[in-house]
Design a protein around this motif. Structure first.
Motif: not given
Length: 180
Positions: A86-110
């Protein structure tokens, strides 16, 4: 298969759920499964996995795998991952917050995968050779964005070169961020 491109904040929020992320990962790594098989793999219940599979299917991240059959009573629904990664592109301001949450979740899974490895080492479930080969490390270097892109590409090339489908699965997690 190809990469899933996450292009909207809604899909990003969908992936921010740890169980959904683990379901997609399990289908990618361990292959097609029913909700019951996934529940056993991920130590959860079938109702949870069924619910999350339907949500993931709605966004095109998983799909039914009818080629796996329907079981003895014709009721089993098999699922498979649609993409390798899964890859993601620049999603703008609202997307940046969502991307931060996904990154945090990924780190927890790892982190959970790493903790499981260390617990298995304590139970002597990995050989001394695997214990010597496993590693965690960090390096701070001085470089440019262009050189960092080349470094990441070279690391990815080496990872693909080391891949052996007949050998043990190994989790490789790479982070490269500028540091001030």
């Amino acid at each position: 298969m190809e990469n899933a491109l996450v292009a909207d904040a809604g899909m990003m929020r969908l992936l921010a759920h740890p169980l959904r992320m683990r379901i997609v990962g399990s289908l990618r790594v361990d292959g097609p499964a029913t909700s019951a098989i996934l529940a056993r793999r991920l130590e959860t219940d079938t109702g949870q996995t069924s619910h999350h599979l339907r949500l993931l299917a709605r966004y095109g991240l998983v799909e039914e795998a009818p080629e796996q059959g329907r079981g003895a009573h014709g009721r089993e629904r098999w699922w498979k991952a649609v993409h390798d990664s899964t890859l993601w592109s620049d999603l703008g301001v609202g997307g940046a917050e969502a991307a931060t949450v996904v990154q945090r979740t990924a780190r927890a899974v790892w982190d959970q995968a790493i903790d499981t490895y260390h617990a298995d080492v304590a139970r002597q479930r990995w050989s001394p050779a695997w214990q010597r080969a496993a590693a965690s490390s960090d390096y701070v270097i001085r470089t440019t964005p262009e050189r960092l892109e080349r470094l990441n590409a070279e690391i990815e090339r080496l990872i693909r070169e080391a891949d052996d489908p007949d050998a043990e699965k190994v989790l490789v997690v790479l982070h490269t961020y500028p540091l001030r």
